[in-house]
Motif scaffolding. Sequence first.
Motif, PDB file in Angstrom:
ATOM      1  N   SER A  42       0.831  -1.132   0.139  1.00 11.45           N
ATOM      2  CA  SER A  42       0.006  -0.137  -0.079  1.00 11.45           C
ATOM      3  C   SER A  42       0.778   1.205  -0.057  1.00 11.45           C
ATOM      4  CB  SER A  42      -0.844  -0.093   1.243  1.00 11.45           C
ATOM      5  OG  SER A  42      -0.017   0.121   2.488  1.00 11.45           O
ATOM      6  N   ALA A  88       2.493   2.704   2.055  1.00 11.32           N
ATOM      7  CA  ALA A  88       2.394   2.897   3.382  1.00 11.32           C
ATOM      8  C   ALA A  88       3.206   4.371   3.640  1.00 11.32           C
ATOM      9  CB  ALA A  88       3.063   2.054   4.435  1.00 11.32           C
ATOM     10  N   TYR A 117       3.548   8.568   4.734  1.00 11.38           N
ATOM     11  CA  TYR A 117       3.133   9.121   5.929  1.00 11.38           C
ATOM     12  C   TYR A 117       2.370  10.453   5.176  1.00 11.38           C
ATOM     13  CZ  TYR A 117       7.133   6.905   8.011  1.00 11.38           C
ATOM     14  OH  TYR A 117       8.096   5.985   8.255  1.00 11.38           O
ATOM     15  N   PRO A 118       1.092  10.208   5.371  1.00 11.84           N
ATOM     16  CA  PRO A 118       0.186  11.100   4.649  1.00 11.84           C
ATOM     17  C   PRO A 118       0.286  12.515   4.988  1.00 11.84           C
ATOM     18  CG  PRO A 118      -0.976   9.886   6.323  1.00 11.84           C
ATOM     19  CD  PRO A 118       0.179   9.204   6.152  1.00 11.84           C
ATOM     20  N   HIS A 119       0.769  12.830   6.247  1.00 11.64           N
ATOM     21  CA  HIS A 119       0.915  14.404   6.497  1.00 11.64           C
ATOM     22  C   HIS A 119       2.276  14.873   6.222  1.00 11.64           C
ATOM     23  CE1 HIS A 119       2.296  11.786   9.580  1.00 11.64           C
ATOM     24  NE2 HIS A 119       3.051  12.698  10.096  1.00 11.64           N
ATOM     25  N   PHE A 133      12.699  10.912   6.053  1.00 10.58           N
ATOM     26  CA  PHE A 133      12.197  10.747   7.658  1.00 10.58           C
ATOM     27  C   PHE A 133      13.142   9.754   8.307  1.00 10.58           C
ATOM     28  CE2 PHE A 133       9.459   8.439  10.578  1.00 10.58           C
ATOM     29  CZ  PHE A 133       9.288   9.525  11.433  1.00 10.58           C
ATOM     30  N   ARG A 151       2.411  16.366  -1.215  1.00 12.59           N
ATOM     31  CA  ARG A 151       1.957  15.322  -0.229  1.00 12.59           C
ATOM     32  C   ARG A 151       1.376  14.138  -0.963  1.00 12.59           C
ATOM     33  NH1 ARG A 151      -0.376  19.022   3.675  1.00 12.59           N
ATOM     34  NH2 ARG A 151       1.766  19.657   4.729  1.00 12.59           N
ATOM     35  N   ALA A 187      -1.256  12.620  -1.013  1.00 14.49           N
ATOM     36  CA  ALA A 187      -2.675  12.654  -1.441  1.00 14.49           C
ATOM     37  C   ALA A 187      -2.732  13.241  -2.888  1.00 14.49           C
ATOM     38  CB  ALA A 187      -3.477  13.209  -0.609  1.00 14.49           C
ATOM     39  N   ASP A 244      -0.233   0.347   7.846  1.00 11.65           N
ATOM     40  CA  ASP A 244       1.046   0.392   7.339  1.00 11.65           C
ATOM     41  C   ASP A 244       2.082   1.448   7.679  1.00 11.65           C
ATOM     42  OD1 ASP A 244       0.192  -1.864   6.080  1.00 11.65           O
ATOM     43  OD2 ASP A 244      -0.295  -1.210   4.126  1.00 11.65           O
ATOM     44  N   PRO A 245       1.389   2.786   7.555  1.00  7.92           N
ATOM     45  CA  PRO A 245       2.335   3.671   8.048  1.00  7.92           C
ATOM     46  C   PRO A 245       3.119   3.576   9.403  1.00  7.92           C
ATOM     47  CG  PRO A 245       0.511   4.663   7.231  1.00  7.92           C
ATOM     48  CD  PRO A 245       0.304   3.290   7.325  1.00  7.92           C
ATOM     49  N   ALA A 247       6.972   3.202   9.843  1.00  5.94           N
ATOM     50  CA  ALA A 247       7.820   4.115  10.756  1.00  5.94           C
ATOM     51  C   ALA A 247       8.571   3.041  11.518  1.00  5.94           C
ATOM     52  CB  ALA A 247       6.863   4.508  11.697  1.00  5.94           C
ATOM     53  N   TYR A 254       5.273  11.111  15.604  1.00  6.22           N
ATOM     54  CA  TYR A 254       5.590  11.530  14.079  1.00  6.22           C
ATOM     55  C   TYR A 254       4.284  11.116  13.309  1.00  6.22           C
ATOM     56  CZ  TYR A 254       9.857  13.521  15.276  1.00  6.22           C
ATOM     57  OH  TYR A 254      11.164  14.177  15.802  1.00  6.22           O
ATOM     58  N   VAL A 255       3.873   9.978  13.741  1.00  3.94           N
ATOM     59  CA  VAL A 255       2.910   9.095  12.693  1.00  3.94           C
ATOM     60  C   VAL A 255       1.423   8.855  13.303  1.00  3.94           C
ATOM     61  CG1 VAL A 255       2.542   7.050  11.332  1.00  3.94           C
ATOM     62  CG2 VAL A 255       4.870   7.957  11.638  1.00  3.94           C
ATOM     63  N   PRO A 290      -0.193  13.030  14.373  1.00  7.43           N
ATOM     64  CA  PRO A 290      -0.551  13.891  13.504  1.00  7.43           C
ATOM     65  C   PRO A 290      -1.938  13.171  12.985  1.00  7.43           C
ATOM     66  CG  PRO A 290       1.499  13.523  13.051  1.00  7.43           C
ATOM     67  CD  PRO A 290       1.109  12.477  14.159  1.00  7.43           C
ATOM     68  N   GLN A 295      -3.638  18.441   6.732  1.00  7.44           N
ATOM     69  CA  GLN A 295      -2.168  17.947   6.777  1.00  7.44           C
ATOM     70  C   GLN A 295      -2.146  16.309   6.704  1.00  7.44           C
ATOM     71  OE1 GLN A 295       0.192  18.345  10.242  1.00  7.44           O
ATOM     72  NE2 GLN A 295       0.897  19.773   8.690  1.00  7.44           N
ATOM     73  N   ILE A 296      -3.127  15.569   6.951  1.00  6.53           N
ATOM     74  CA  ILE A 296      -3.253  14.188   6.803  1.00  6.53           C
ATOM     75  C   ILE A 296      -4.181  13.827   5.497  1.00  6.53           C
ATOM     76  CG2 ILE A 296      -3.165  13.669   9.205  1.00  6.53           C
ATOM     77  CD1 ILE A 296      -5.984  12.769   8.770  1.00  6.53           C
ATOM     78  N   ALA A 297      -4.425  14.918   4.822  1.00  5.76           N
ATOM     79  CA  ALA A 297      -5.195  14.791   3.500  1.00  5.76           C
ATOM     80  C   ALA A 297      -6.403  13.970   3.734  1.00  5.76           C
ATOM     81  CB  ALA A 297      -4.193  14.111   2.623  1.00  5.76           C
TER      82      ALA A 297
END
Lengths: 364, 298
Positions: free
Chosen positions: A83, A85, A87-89, A98, A130, A132, B187-188, B192, B205-206, B209, B293-295
């Motif tokens: 996916s 994975a 980081y969306p932000h 990162f 980003r 998205a 998954d994120p 991480a 950080y993950v 947010p 920010q997180i869309a």
Amino acid sequence: MADLSLRQLDKKYGSFHAVKGLDLHVEDGEFVALVGPSGCGKSTTLRMIAGLEEISSGDILIGDRVVNDLAPRQRNISMVFQSYALYPHMTVRENMGFTLKIAGRPEAEIETAVADAARALEIEPLLDRRPAQLSGGQRQRVAMGRAIVRNPDVFLFDEPLSNLDAKLRGQMRTEIKRLHARLGSTVVYVTHDQIEAMTLADRIVIMRDGLIEQAGSPDEVFNRPATRFVAGFIGSPPMNMAEGVIQDGLIRFGDGETLPLPAQFRDAVTAGQRVTLGLRPDDIYPVGHGLHAGEAVETRPLEVALTEPLGNETLLFVRFGGVEWTSRMLNPRDLRRGETVDFQIDLSRVHLFDGESGRSLRTA
Amino acid sequence: MKPWRLPPHLLLLLPAVLILAAIVVIPLGLSLWSSFTPFRLTRPDTMYDFIGLRNYARLLGDAQFWSAFGRTVLLLTVALNLEMVLGLGLALLIERASRGQRILRTIMMFPMMFSPVLVGFQFKFMFNDNVGLVNNALQSLGLTDRAIPWLIDQNLAFISIMVAEIWSSTAVFAIFILAGLMAMPRDPLEAARVDGCTPWQTFRYVTWPFLMPFAFIAMTIRSLDVARAYDIIKIMTDGGPARRTEVLWTLISRTAYSDARMGMANAMAYIAILLSIAFTLIFFRQLSKARSQIAAEW
């Protein structure tokens, strides 16, 4: 870079035995693909290498270091997820940098590493977006960029292309291959797509029910499958399979039809033995439309049940020995459904598997 | 001559307009008007004495009002922050539970099922200096031999009220944050871990947010709630003793009904509403920032 060893690797979820004593050595710089149907334990194996899944018993070594009890972050590996994975932000730049930021590297070093990776993957214009705002293929590139930046000992790929459409998948496949050629890194690549495995890997490991069925070069697993399962899994369209019994130097099929026992198996079978005959679609073809100049060829008139024209070739479906066979006709001519044509069967390229164990009966 | 008729779309809207006017617009207008008069409930004719901004001007110099105002802001900030931290902790714990999660979620929401008035009575009893559970427990444990004046001392009373407020409403934060945790892609988190994060860094950080918008929604809702805090305080201390725990709405209701100075009370209420609007605006800003920010696609 480093080599990777799995020794008697075992994983149990309660009573479910997902991976059963896996032994595998991946050379430094080698590209190994783990393939198999879903539930075969390939992803679990990868996740154990990454440290995302605890191992029940056995050892994992990266270089000379046993990493069984190390957290993922201590293993110096990179992973590309199915996916992505991301980081969306975070922006693409932050996503890629990162891991270095967490490691406490200086800004300048992070900047250079990210810029290098972005250049290699041609995503420089995207650095401030980003996730998205990216397409699937772009996200895929960013995920790979994030993996590269770390400069890991081992790259792990978990079905990285399965969320892309067919065209993009082909493109990214080439990209990954090129990247590996350039970086010369150790890669473990999990996929259920045998074409991906064939095209990318130096060595293919075919898994089934938590065990390795066969490990070998693409050429080996294609031309010398060790088991009926491997034979059926590798190759597209899949190998034709028909059950039969050895009788008087013949293979007799369920419907009474026979084929002569190919010379290479004469000493490997006994009369009355149940066998599975396997034949690739390339090795049964209308006279004059084959790939190889057959050495030991049987000719049979067979009725064409269905045709699938693909342009440069046409797939023909015929009934023989009680099952349907696929035949690949090169330089196709116009053939109609219901037409009866002489088909050649190349006996020198026949595979024979034991009816009970499914193992190849090839001796040499 | 053709008789004039209201166009049909206006005619159809008319009932709604009338109802809204009767229950919202007119009362709002009246209360705003009365805040510009010395209106006293005991002397209805004062309703027609326009005195301009005199009520507001007097409030500007009113120490009692501003101490109630300040206390409300303090209650808002402290209670909301504590509730968020506790709610976050609760949500993280419950999310960890591998079994019985539903039961835990339900139990967690019990405090929200009580009327605030009952919560007030319950804590009034617990913090009572003579027969209360808290002093009883402290004395039995040998931690003190005094009867601590929980509801009488200015600071202690404020803390007691805060405890009651937090007990009854932390679940709001927990529920929103838990919803965030459950909606969060896994998954994120794994990425991480592979990228080298310690559990704390992963959270920082993950996870956080991603949870922030959920926390801000809870903040917005709760800020409106706390800014109109009345019932728990009314029951526990009634703003006393000697106005030591007075907040905006206990002061407003006292001014309006005990002192019958409705005009002044309405002026206070309008200032209080401005406060609420300010807090809501702040949190909404933060929310939309965190969301983009997180869309988030919601």
